[in-house]
Design a protein around this motif. Structure first.
Motif, mmCIF file in Angstrom:
data_model
loop_
_atom_site.group_PDB
_atom_site.id
_atom_site.type_symbol
_atom_site.label_atom_id
_atom_site.label_comp_id
_atom_site.label_asym_id
_atom_site.label_seq_id
_atom_site.Cartn_x
_atom_site.Cartn_y
_atom_site.Cartn_z
ATOM 1 N N CYS A 38 4.661 -36.496 -23.715
ATOM 2 C CA CYS A 38 5.550 -36.682 -24.863
ATOM 3 C C CYS A 38 6.037 -38.134 -24.879
ATOM 4 C CB CYS A 38 6.732 -35.725 -24.734
ATOM 5 S SG CYS A 38 8.132 -36.142 -25.769
ATOM 6 N N CYS A 41 10.073 -38.164 -23.806
ATOM 7 C CA CYS A 41 10.550 -37.874 -22.447
ATOM 8 C C CYS A 41 9.480 -38.123 -21.403
ATOM 9 C CB CYS A 41 11.065 -36.442 -22.365
ATOM 10 S SG CYS A 41 9.800 -35.214 -22.723
ATOM 11 N N CYS A 77 5.960 -30.870 -27.421
ATOM 12 C CA CYS A 77 6.903 -30.928 -26.305
ATOM 13 C C CYS A 77 7.918 -29.795 -26.466
ATOM 14 C CB CYS A 77 7.616 -32.277 -26.295
ATOM 15 S SG CYS A 77 8.935 -32.387 -25.066
ATOM 16 N N HIS A 80 11.117 -31.788 -27.573
ATOM 17 C CA HIS A 80 11.135 -32.672 -28.744
ATOM 18 C C HIS A 80 10.225 -32.227 -29.881
ATOM 19 C CE1 HIS A 80 12.488 -35.252 -25.313
ATOM 20 N NE2 HIS A 80 13.472 -35.436 -26.173
HETATM 21 ZN ZN ZN Z 1 9.676 -34.600 -24.902
#
Ligand code: ZN
Length: 414
Positions: A38, A41, A77, A80
């Motif tokens: 991702c 992150c 993700c 996210h």
């Molecule tokens: Zn993420």
């Protein structure tokens, strides 16, 4: 070539036009067994879909422009949602690889931006964006702790005397580290306050010495925000004020004499630089001319003597004796009937405590540090006639004088 975990080089193809190589394309594919990460992150996440292929400019190979070609994946993700994967050679939407941005930025310190663009067959804009990225990275990773002494100064920039033609600069002038900390447009109280805000209250409260000119807005902000620090009026600025006063006297007198007769005006001709130099450093024919001038009882001679005698001030070790000398000198200057010299005397008198702080800080701060950094700034701003905007010049100043940390790169050619 740089290796990126989770990616493989699929093929390298050279494009030619009429037998001449014009570009190299390096196709990159994701490693089959490794999941994308991702971009927010950097955690591995299951794949979602793929976006169309993009190209990133890479460091030239054998002088031929090279590109990375890759179709980024989107990943899902847990935190996210659906986002573009993290691409290790890229930063955001920029069409240039980090390696190339670092490469161009390093060269842009040695060559002008235009020359850098020409040498590596790219655009001025690409060089600008690269330096901008490099500087932003450096500013966000730099260490601001341990700053004890700063110099605050104004720099004239461009043509004219509008407010926008001045810059305020803050330098760190500790003996172990001299660098540009901040630069901003104009020279008002608000400007300096903005600068202090960027440095943060911890840095401002930790200062022990602040060095500046007698510019009132600065004096006010420094007193209000860094009251704990010893505020010193810079020696090189005071010498500068004296030199300008002597030059003003000379110019006025020269005009006066010319009105009377050509012959008497001759005595002041070609003396400008001699008068600005320290007396002990004047030699040869210039020395003879200076001697004749001193015997002449001209106003310029008296102004020069006043300026010369002030040099003695810096020799004192004791604050009390230095203070006594300052009083005596100002008394003498006020009686000189030379308005520019009187003006300097009035200015020195009204800033006496700050000027005497120079003796209290003796040995702790270098009087040449601010001057030296100013000279370096001038080199960059002069080169800046090639810079198209204020923003570009600001970036160049941080890039050349900020001693910023640099992003890691395997392509360190210079
Ligand atoms: Zn993420």
């Amino acid at each position: 070539m740089q290796r990126f975990v989770g990616f493989v080089y699929l093929e390298i193809r050279m494009h030619c036009h009429q037998g001449q190589p014009i570009s190299i394309e390096i196709t990159v594919e994701p490693h089959g067994g490794i999941r994308g990460r991702c971009s927010r992150c950097q955690q591995p996440a299951p794949g979602y879909d793929r976006l169309p292929q993009r190209r990133w400019l890479f460091v030239p190979l054998w002088g031929i422009p090279a590109y990375f070609c890759y179709a980024p994946r989107r990943v899902q993700c847990a935190e996210h949602g659906v986002v573009v994967e993290h691409i290790p050679w890229s930063d955001g939407k920029r069409p240039v690889t980090c390696a190339m941005m670092g490469f161009l930025a390093r060269w842009a310190r040695r060559l002008s931006w235009r020359e850098t663009a020409r040498a590596f067959q790219t655009s001025w804009e690409a060089v600008y964006r690269s330096v901008e990225w490099f500087v932003e990275w450096g500013l966000s990773h730099r260490e601001l702790s341990g700053i004890e002494s700063i110099g605050v100064d104004e720099i004239h920039w461009g043509h004219g005397l509008k407010a926008d033609n001045f810059l305020t600069v803050i330098y760190q002038i500790d003996s172990g580290c001299r660098r540009l900390l901040w630069v901003g447009k104009r020279r008002s109280q608000a400007t300096l306050r903005r600068g202090f805000k960027v440095l943060g209250p911890e840095v401002v409260k930790g200062l022990r010495f602040v060095c500046s000119d007698m510019w009132k807005p600065y004096l006010q902000v420094i007193a209000a925000q860094a009251g704990q620090a010893l505020h010193v009026l810079d020696r090189f600025h005071i010498v500068g004020h004296l030199n300008r006063a002597v030059d003003e006297v000379r110019r006025a007198e020269s005009t006066r004499l010319r009105a009377k007769s050509k012959e008497s005006a001759q005595r002041l001709k070609h003396l400008r630089w001699t008068l600005l130099r320290r007396g002990s450093r004047v030699r040869g024919r210039a020395r003879e001319k200076l001697k004749a001038l001193l015997a002449s009882k001209l106003a310029t001679a008296r102004a020069w003597e006043l300026k010369e005698s002030f040099a003695h001030f810096w020799q004192y070790k004791s604050v009390i004796w230095a203070g006594a000398f300052l009083h005596g000198w100002c008394f003498w200057a006020m009686r000189s009937r030379l308005e520019p010299m009187k003006k300097v005397a009035r200015m020195l008198r009204s800033h006496e405590p700050l000027i005497l702080n120079w003796f209290r800080a003796k040995g702790e701060i270098s009087s040449g540090a601010v001057e030296g950094l100013n000279n370096k700034i001038r080199v960059v701003t002069r080169r800046s006639y090639g810079f198209r905007t204020y923003k570009a010049m600001e970036i160049a100043l941080y890039h050349n004088l900020g001693r910023l940390p640099e992003p890691q790169s395997t392509h360190k050619f210079c």
